[in-house]
Design a protein around this motif. Structure first.
Motif, PDB file in Angstrom:
ATOM      1  N   VAL A 169      34.571  32.397  34.884  1.00  0.00           N
ATOM      2  CA  VAL A 169      35.552  32.826  35.562  1.00  0.00           C
ATOM      3  C   VAL A 169      36.028  34.403  35.136  1.00  0.00           C
ATOM      4  CG1 VAL A 169      38.051  32.398  35.929  1.00  0.00           C
ATOM      5  CG2 VAL A 169      36.708  30.397  35.876  1.00  0.00           C
ATOM      6  N   HIS A 170      36.164  34.979  35.973  1.00  0.00           N
ATOM      7  CA  HIS A 170      36.733  36.333  35.675  1.00  0.00           C
ATOM      8  C   HIS A 170      37.869  36.827  36.619  1.00  0.00           C
ATOM      9  CE1 HIS A 170      36.550  40.722  34.288  1.00  0.00           C
ATOM     10  NE2 HIS A 170      36.495  41.188  35.773  1.00  0.00           N
ATOM     11  N   LYS A 171      39.117  36.738  36.265  1.00  0.00           N
ATOM     12  CA  LYS A 171      40.322  36.963  36.928  1.00  0.00           C
ATOM     13  C   LYS A 171      40.182  35.842  37.862  1.00  0.00           C
ATOM     14  CE  LYS A 171      40.301  41.822  35.867  1.00  0.00           C
ATOM     15  NZ  LYS A 171      40.583  42.985  36.409  1.00  0.00           N
ATOM     16  N   SER A 172      40.314  36.088  39.318  1.00  0.00           N
ATOM     17  CA  SER A 172      40.381  35.026  40.402  1.00  0.00           C
ATOM     18  C   SER A 172      39.185  34.750  41.002  1.00  0.00           C
ATOM     19  CB  SER A 172      41.352  35.306  41.372  1.00  0.00           C
ATOM     20  OG  SER A 172      41.027  36.751  42.202  1.00  0.00           O
ATOM     21  N   LEU A 173      37.955  35.463  40.298  1.00  0.00           N
ATOM     22  CA  LEU A 173      36.452  35.089  40.928  1.00  0.00           C
ATOM     23  C   LEU A 173      35.785  34.361  40.000  1.00  0.00           C
ATOM     24  CD1 LEU A 173      35.988  38.779  42.053  1.00  0.00           C
ATOM     25  CD2 LEU A 173      36.556  37.097  43.530  1.00  0.00           C
ATOM     26  N   VAL A 174      34.559  34.056  40.294  1.00  0.00           N
ATOM     27  CA  VAL A 174      33.567  33.449  39.538  1.00  0.00           C
ATOM     28  C   VAL A 174      32.428  34.485  39.356  1.00  0.00           C
ATOM     29  CG1 VAL A 174      31.945  31.570  39.197  1.00  0.00           C
ATOM     30  CG2 VAL A 174      34.031  31.396  40.265  1.00  0.00           C
TER      31      VAL A 174
END
Length: 171
Positions: A55-60
Motif C-alpha cells: 500500500v502506498h497512500k490510497s494506491l497499491v
C-alpha cells in the motif's frame, strides 16, 4: 446471478523503473487488494501472478509476473484487473458493490418499493446508495446498520427502515 470475476482496480501508472505498477483499488481499501496472490485480465479470462504488493497512500504498488520494466508497465496503463470472488474473504454483513448495484430497495415493514440501487458512493464514514425511484427521481440513502434491516442477495432485495425525509417527495 453473481459474477465469478469482479473488477478490482485499474492500473493508473508505473512506479520506478522495474515494472512496479500503481493500481487504483476499486474495492474497500488498498490493503484488501494488496492481499491477493492472483489477479486476472480480460474480465477473468487470463490469470496473472502477483509477485508483490504494498500500500502506498490510497494506491497499491504492485509487481505482476511478466512486467519487468517501466516501459512494459506503461503499456498496461488503463487496464482493469479482476479478482476471483472465491479468493475474497468478506466479513459477515459485507458485500461487493457490484452485487448491490441493481438491487431493489423496499421498506422492511410495509414492503413499499422505493427504487433500485444505481450507484454507491464511498464517503469514508459510511457508504451512500444512490437509489433511483420509479418516478426517475434519485434518493441518497446512508448505508448504516441502523437503517438496513436485511440485504438478500438471493432475491435481489435490500430491506430498509429509513428515517423520515429520505424518500419523502413533499416540498
Amino acid at each position: 446471478m453473481q459474477k465469478e470475476f469482479l473488477e478490482a482496480g485499474k492500473i493508473v501508472g508505473t512506479h520506478g523503473i522495474r515494472g512496479e505498477l500503481r493500481v487504483e483499488p476499486w474495492c474497500d481499501s488498498a490493503g484488501f487488494l494488496a492481499g491477493f496472490k492472483t489477479l486476472y485480465w480480460d474480465k477473468g479470462a487470463t490469470p496473472v501472478k502477483v509477485i508483490g504488493a504494498r500500500v502506498h497512500k490510497s494506491l497499491v504498488l504492485m509487481r505482476l509476473e511478466g512486467v519487468e520494466s517501466a516501459t512494459q508497465g506503461d503499456l498496461l496503463r488503463g487496464k482493469v484487473l479482476y479478482l476471483n470472488r472465491k479468493d475474497a474473504k468478506l466479513p459477515e454483513g459485507r458485500y461487493f458493490i457490484q452485487d448491490l448495484i441493481g438491487m431493489k430497495v423496499c421498506d422492511a415493514d410495509s414492503g413499499k418499493e422505493y427504487g433500485t440501487v444505481r450507484e454507491i458512493f464511498q464517503t469514508g464514514a459510511n457508504d451512500v446508495y444512490r437509489i433511483q425511484g420509479e418516478n426517475g427521481k434519485d434518493y441518497l440513502f446512508p448505508a448504516v446498520e441502523e437503517m438496513i434491516a436485511e440485504t438478500d442477495l438471493e432475491s435481489g432485495v435490500i430491506r430498509v427502515r429509513p428515517i423520515q425525509g429520505i424518500f419523502d417527495d413533499e416540498g
